[in-house]
Scaffold this motif. Structure first.
Motif, PDB file in Angstrom:
ATOM      1  N   UNK A  75      -4.336  -2.283  -7.490  1.00  0.00           N
ATOM      2  CA  UNK A  75      -4.369  -3.390  -6.535  1.00  0.00           C
ATOM      3  C   UNK A  75      -3.105  -4.231  -6.623  1.00  0.00           C
ATOM      4  N   UNK A  76      -2.633  -4.471  -7.838  1.00  0.00           N
ATOM      5  CA  UNK A  76      -1.474  -5.341  -8.034  1.00  0.00           C
ATOM      6  C   UNK A  76      -0.155  -4.596  -7.884  1.00  0.00           C
ATOM      7  N   UNK A  77      -0.112  -3.351  -8.330  1.00  0.00           N
ATOM      8  CA  UNK A  77       1.164  -2.627  -8.410  1.00  0.00           C
ATOM      9  C   UNK A  77       1.610  -1.978  -7.109  1.00  0.00           C
ATOM     10  N   UNK A  78       0.672  -1.680  -6.200  1.00  0.00           N
ATOM     11  CA  UNK A  78       0.976  -0.955  -4.957  1.00  0.00           C
ATOM     12  C   UNK A  78       1.607   0.414  -5.228  1.00  0.00           C
ATOM     13  N   UNK A  79       1.153   1.053  -6.263  1.00  0.00           N
ATOM     14  CA  UNK A  79       1.582   2.424  -6.566  1.00  0.00           C
ATOM     15  C   UNK A  79       0.535   3.373  -5.974  1.00  0.00           C
ATOM     16  N   UNK A  80       0.938   4.424  -5.260  1.00  0.00           N
ATOM     17  CA  UNK A  80       2.262   5.073  -5.247  1.00  0.00           C
ATOM     18  C   UNK A  80       3.187   4.666  -4.097  1.00  0.00           C
TER      19      UNK A  80
END
Length: 353
Positions: A241-246
């Motif tokens: 949710x926080x990292x926006x990976x991938x």
């Protein structure tokens, strides 16, 4: 295989045409998502039909809509085995199961109708946060009834646990709704996830105690494994949710399938499945002991406090919805974007990208 704009326009779209990020108001932008946006002035019918199209919200809908129906099916099965009406021991479980069905449905509805207008987008997610808040309270009630370790049942903490959960549920709704009035950045996203992380870890405190300091009998319970594994799934969901990976590393590649919010939904549901499995195990296996001492929330606590949380959240949603009218009149500069047909039509060069 990567989906391109050309591939996305092969078939007629039930929900209307899709747009690129620079064709929609900033309020509708999603980090690192380049295309697949629906019309931010969609009608209700277009929103409903769009769930059968390939857009950047389609799987956000299905990853919560389908689990909701699965949880309802589980509840139906339980109702055939348990007399919810006449069995007080089952009331905390019923509270938990109803909340478990409500929050993914609210999320699915929010992801369907959030493109009807700027205000609708905010209101949809206000309701989403409110339903998730009610779910956190439902978890607390079930944990208080079935999961609390024996060592803590004779302490003050057991008496204040549910009241603390009420306060947490109310606060997280206020904080998460307020965060939508902040300038888009990482901070409001962190604030929202912190608003729900607080009640989550508060609710799980008896589980953590049991995992670390439980009696030999408690440590040997089959549910311990699922109680532990839910933490892995929930930590993964928070990271996504926080990292926006991938999509952070490959903008445009995961716009339709595989972006972080879809994965966030999947891991959240996996955590809920483990939580539900562990709760059902404890509810069944610990009944002889807990029922003998009648140490579980009463009907007044289950129904009364749940109703209080629902009423409070409804008032908070109304308050922030009215606040939107004043806020948007001062800060919104994109209300008329896409009002002209020319701005809604992609050029041949854009389509060929």
């Amino acid at each position: 295989m990567r989906l391109t704009n050309r591939m996305l326009t092969v078939y007629p779209r039930l929900g209307g045409p899709l747009y690129k990020v620079d064709q929609v108001p900033e309020e509708f932008h999603e980090s690192f998502i380049v295309k697949g946006y629906r019309n931010p002035k969609s009608s209700a019918i277009q929103c409903i039909l769009s769930v059968f199209d390939a857009n950047n919200e389609t799987l956000n809908f299905w990853t919560h809509f389908l689990p909701c129906w699965y949880f309802l099916w589980v509840l139906k099965g339980l109702s055939e085995e348990i007399d919810f009406w006449n069995d007080p021991y089952s009331w905390p479980l019923l509270t938990y199961m109803l909340a478990s069905c409500a929050f993914p449905m609210a999320s699915a509805i929010a992801h369907v109708f959030n493109t009807m207008s700027d205000k609708a987008r905010h209101v949809c997610f206000f309701v989403d946060y409110a339903a998730l808040s009610v779910f956190t309270f439902g978890v607390a009630v079930s944990y208080r009834a079935y999961v609390f370790p024996d060592a803590l049942r004779q302490t003050v903490s057991v008496n204040v646990f549910v009241i603390g959960a009420v306060v947490n549920a109310m606060l997280c709704t206020v904080v998460s709704c307020h965060s939508r009035f902040m300038t888009p950045s990482l901070y409001p996203k962190l604030l929202r996830i912190s608003a729900f992380a607080a009640p989550y870890f508060y609710n799980c405190s008896p589980v953590i105690y049991r995992l670390l300091y439980g009696t030999a009998e408690e440590l040997a319970m089959e549910s311990q494994y699922y109680h532990f594994r839910q933490f892995i799934f929930i930590a993964t969901s928070a990271f996504l949710y926080v990292s926006h990976i991938p999509e952070r590393f490959y903008p445009g590649w995961f716009d339709i399938v595989g972006h972080s919010h879809q994965l966030f939904h999947v891991f959240t549901i996996l955590a809920l499945l483990d939580q539900m499995r562990a709760t059902l195990m404890d509810q069944e296996h610990r009944r002889p002991y807990i029922d003998s001492i009648r140490d579980y929330p009463s009907a007044a606590m289950c129904l009364g406090l749940t109703s209080l949380v629902v009423l409070h959240n409804a008032l908070i949603v109304l308050y922030f919805s009215f606040k939107l009218d004043n806020s948007q009149s001062k800060t919104s500069t994109s209300q008329t974007m896409l009002s002209e047909p020319a701005k809604l039509v992609q050029t041949k060069e854009e389509k060929s990208l």
